[in-house]
Each structure stands twice: as C-alpha cells, then as structure tokens.
Design an enzyme around this catalytic site. Structure first.
Site, mmCIF file in Angstrom:
data_model
loop_
_atom_site.group_PDB
_atom_site.id
_atom_site.type_symbol
_atom_site.label_atom_id
_atom_site.label_comp_id
_atom_site.label_asym_id
_atom_site.label_seq_id
_atom_site.Cartn_x
_atom_site.Cartn_y
_atom_site.Cartn_z
ATOM 1 N N ARG A 1 -1.823 10.347 6.230
ATOM 2 C CA ARG A 1 -0.626 9.641 5.761
ATOM 3 C C ARG A 1 0.086 10.613 4.839
ATOM 4 O O ARG A 1 -0.438 10.947 3.763
ATOM 5 C CB ARG A 1 -0.999 8.359 5.019
ATOM 6 C CG ARG A 1 0.196 7.746 4.302
ATOM 7 C CD ARG A 1 -0.074 6.375 3.751
ATOM 8 N NE ARG A 1 -0.213 5.398 4.828
ATOM 9 C CZ ARG A 1 -0.164 4.076 4.650
ATOM 10 N NH1 ARG A 1 0.029 3.578 3.441
ATOM 11 N NH2 ARG A 1 -0.300 3.262 5.659
ATOM 12 N N ARG B 1 -5.235 -4.117 13.187
ATOM 13 C CA ARG B 1 -5.241 -2.693 12.811
ATOM 14 C C ARG B 1 -6.634 -2.101 13.053
ATOM 15 O O ARG B 1 -6.768 -0.980 13.546
ATOM 16 C CB ARG B 1 -4.846 -2.506 11.326
ATOM 17 C CG ARG B 1 -3.374 -2.710 11.020
ATOM 18 C CD ARG B 1 -2.461 -1.699 11.703
ATOM 19 N NE ARG B 1 -2.752 -0.320 11.372
ATOM 20 C CZ ARG B 1 -2.319 0.322 10.274
ATOM 21 N NH1 ARG B 1 -1.561 -0.310 9.406
ATOM 22 N NH2 ARG B 1 -2.617 1.592 10.068
ATOM 23 N N CYS C 1 4.129 -6.057 8.569
ATOM 24 C CA CYS C 1 3.089 -5.016 8.582
ATOM 25 C C CYS C 1 2.227 -5.064 7.333
ATOM 26 O O CYS C 1 1.100 -4.563 7.345
ATOM 27 C CB CYS C 1 3.737 -3.645 8.738
ATOM 28 S SG CYS C 1 5.041 -3.358 7.529
ATOM 29 N N ASP D 1 9.843 -6.224 6.648
ATOM 30 C CA ASP D 1 9.100 -5.193 5.921
ATOM 31 C C ASP D 1 9.677 -5.143 4.505
ATOM 32 O O ASP D 1 10.718 -5.764 4.217
ATOM 33 C CB ASP D 1 9.278 -3.846 6.655
ATOM 34 C CG ASP D 1 8.305 -2.768 6.198
ATOM 35 O OD1 ASP D 1 7.483 -3.018 5.303
ATOM 36 O OD2 ASP D 1 8.395 -1.637 6.749
ATOM 37 N N HIS E 1 5.466 4.991 11.944
ATOM 38 C CA HIS E 1 4.140 4.412 11.695
ATOM 39 C C HIS E 1 3.557 4.001 13.056
ATOM 40 O O HIS E 1 3.451 2.808 13.364
ATOM 41 C CB HIS E 1 4.277 3.208 10.755
ATOM 42 C CG HIS E 1 3.016 2.819 10.064
ATOM 43 N ND1 HIS E 1 1.780 3.390 10.332
ATOM 44 C CD2 HIS E 1 2.776 1.877 9.088
ATOM 45 C CE1 HIS E 1 0.865 2.842 9.553
ATOM 46 N NE2 HIS E 1 1.434 1.920 8.800
ATOM 47 N N GLN F 1 0.544 1.426 13.458
ATOM 48 C CA GLN F 1 0.940 0.055 13.119
ATOM 49 C C GLN F 1 1.581 -0.639 14.327
ATOM 50 O O GLN F 1 1.269 -1.790 14.634
ATOM 51 C CB GLN F 1 1.932 0.080 11.945
ATOM 52 C CG GLN F 1 2.500 -1.274 11.581
ATOM 53 C CD GLN F 1 1.465 -2.211 10.987
ATOM 54 O OE1 GLN F 1 0.789 -1.860 10.039
ATOM 55 N NE2 GLN F 1 1.326 -3.398 11.559
#
Ligand code: CP
Length: 356
Positions: free
Chosen positions: A102, A296, A268, A227, A129, A132
């Site tokens: 990340r 996930r 998310c 988000d 992402h 995700q």
C-alpha cells in the site's frame, strides 16, 4: 510472472477465472478446509498508510493457506529512505514469495513491481484499489436482484472521485455493468478515467455516466456505493468538501427511498458515520458492508494463490527426501559438544565478533 497492480492488466476471462477460484476458497473456508497451497510461503506486506481490512485480510489469508505474512509498517523498513526502492525490492524478492504494498503514490507500487522478482499486489494507492473492487464484484454477484445478471445491473457511486471510484468504474464496465458517478462537478471522475470506462463498456456492452443529479442517478440503482469525502492528507479541505457534498450527496434514508427497494448499500470502509453515510443506512437492511468486508479475506486468498502458485517451485518427494537425509546426517556428525560442558564459566575463550 505477473503482478496485480490494476484490474485493467487482466482480461474479463482472467478475472472470471480468479472470481471462480475465490468462490472455491470461500466455500472451503466455510468448511474450515482451506488447502495449504502456500505452505511455508511468505508474504511481505509494505504499508505506507494505515489499514484495517487490507492488512488483516492478507495476513489471515496467508495463515489459512499455510503460509506466513510480515507486516512492514511505515518507518520500520528502509523503503526509499537510506535504501533505494530497487534494493528493497531485490532483498524482499530473495526472502518472500510475494509482496503486497500500500503506497502513497501509484508510481511507487509500479516501480516496486518493475524491480521485484516475485509477484507484487497493489494494496491501494492514490490512483486505485484493485483488490477492493474484485471483492466488490464478488459481493455484488452474491446480492443480485432476483432474476438478473451482473451485466444487467447498475452501480451508482455517490461522492468523491476516490481511488475506489476509479477502480470500480474500471471493473464494472469491464463486466458489462452500467456505472454512474454522482458527485458535484468539482469532484467528478476525470476524463482519463471515463475514457477507460467507455473503452471497457464498448467491448462489454456496459456504460458510464457522470452526473451531479444524485436523485436521478439512484432511481436506477441496483447498488449504491459511497466512500470517504476526505482522506488523511485532505483534512485541510474538510470545510469546502463538507459544503460541496452535504446534505445532497449523503447516503441517508431519504436518498435510499429514491432507489428501488432491492438496491443494496455498499462501502469499502472505513466509513465516517454521519458524514457520507448515516447509521440508519449502513446498519439498515439494504446494507451489505460487512459481507463486503469479509469478502476481502476470500478475495485476498484467491489473488495470493492465483498470482503466486504458478511461480512457486514445487519440489518432488525425492528432492525433499534427499535434502532431509543430507541435513540430518550433517547434524548427527557435527563436532560441537552434545553434552553440557563441565568446564567452569569463563574458562573458554570468548567468541570474537566478526561483524559491525
Ligand atoms: N477498504 C480498505 O482498504 O480498508 P483498509 O484501509 O482498512 O485496508
């Protein structure tokens, strides 16, 4: 060897194959029977930013697959400080079988992949992402409206043009879905993202629309996704962002009432409750956010196996036995004392350091 930097690097058929593997691993997990296909393998996890889901899902996924994960948090390794990215990539490649990263800048994960000799997985950047949104596609496919296919559904992303928005636009249009971004003009998806979505949609039969008319957008939604309105480096912009989004773009009961009754709410996470979404919606009957979060874990298992398994050397039983014999006989005939020494303490010469 391939890296998992952007879903655009894979064909729809490849992503379907990945999703099928994720489904098998999820079923295996339900029976507490995940095969240890990454037995004794190691994942190096680099994080330049905090994380709950990405960190925990990758670490638990590796354990369930029989492997091990190392959390390399900011400040604990020499990434780009005192050591070049190239050197870090080379060293991790010699010790780990796969790397997850990340990074603040998208170019960092791209460069890391360029220098790495093992697969690199993008765990979020300032651009996208991808892990995700593979999870999101799985969650949508598990929550389809009665009698409808994924490519007959519409996803409405409400709010800021985040990295998740960018990735969701790409993957949904690759799978023939209709994607709508509803946001004030200053926060709408930029033309280069729309171009990717439109090119995907041309091949898949999907569509892309960007609008500030959120009420109209959600009226046709099967999935409503939002988000955060600001991230850690945008805190100085909170007043202007709040003024732009609140109250019209908050996903609250009034907005959900404008959507079809079957529409599902997705996020998310992490969420700012009371900001981009209210408690009533995130905890309400249309919300699938915790199923989405759990997915996930299953997604990371699938991505780790799909990407890494083909790169791994699988020694034959004969080779395993040969090395076991050689090491065992070496250990048996090593010259160091088997019994505790009877010499008084200090009678022996201290070992001399040869390093540092
Ligand atoms: N959705 C997501 O990536 O969560 P984390 O930031 O907690 O990893």
């Amino acid at each position: 060897m391939r890296h998992f930097i952007d879903t655009q690097d894979f064909s729809r058929e490849e992503l379907e194959e990945l999703l099928a593997l994720i489904g098998l691993l999820k079923d295996a997990d339900r029976d507490a029977a995940v095969p240890h296909v990454l037995h004794d393998r190691s994942l190096g996890m680099i994080f330049e930013e905090p994380s709950t889901r990405t960190r925990v899902s990758f670490e638990v996924a590796m354990v369930k697959l029989g492997g091990h994960a190392l959390y390399l948090k900011p400040g604990e390794i020499h990434l780009g400080v005192r050591e070049s990215l190239y050197d870090t990539a080379k060293v991790l490649s010699r010790m780990c079988d796969v790397i997850e990263a990340r990074t603040l800048k998208h170019s960092t994960v791209v460069d890391l992949a360029g220098d790495s000799d093992v697969p690199v997985i993008n765990g979020l950047t300032d651009y996208n992402h991808p892990t995700q949104v593979v999870c999101d596609l799985l969650t949508m496919s598990e929550n389809l409206p009665e009698g409808r296919r994924l490519d007959e559904c519409t996803v409405v992303f409400v709010g800021d043009r985040t990295n998740v928005c960018s990735s969701l636009m790409a993957i949904t249009t690759q799978f023939g879905m209709s994607f709508v971004h509803a946001a004030p003009p200053a926060y709408q998806a930029p033309p280069e993202w729309i171009a990717i979505g439109e090119a995907n949609a041309e091949r898949s039969g999907g569509s892309v629309r960007v609008t500030d008319d959120v009420e109209d957008a959600v009226a046709g939604a099967d999935f409503i996704y939002t988000d955060l309105w600001w991230w850690v480096d945008q805190e100085d912009q909170i007043p202007e962002r709040k003024a732009a989004f609140m109250p019209r773009y908050q996903v609250n009961e009034a907005l959900m009432k404008r959507a079809p009754a079957h529409a599902k709410f997705m996020h998310c996470l992490p969420a700012s409750r009371g900001v981009e979404v209210t408690d009533e919606v995130i905890d309400g009957p249309q919300s699938v956010v915790f199923d989405q979060a759990e997915n996930r874990l299953h997604t990371e298992k699938g991505i780790l196996v799909w990407l890494t398994y083909p790169t791994l050397q699988q020694p034959s039983d004969e080779v395993l036995r040969k090395h076991e014999r050689l090491i065992d006989s070496h250990l048996k005939f090593m010259s160091w004392d088997r019994e505790p020494s009877t010499e008084p303490a200090g009678a022996r010469e201290p070992a001399q350091p040869n390093h540092g």
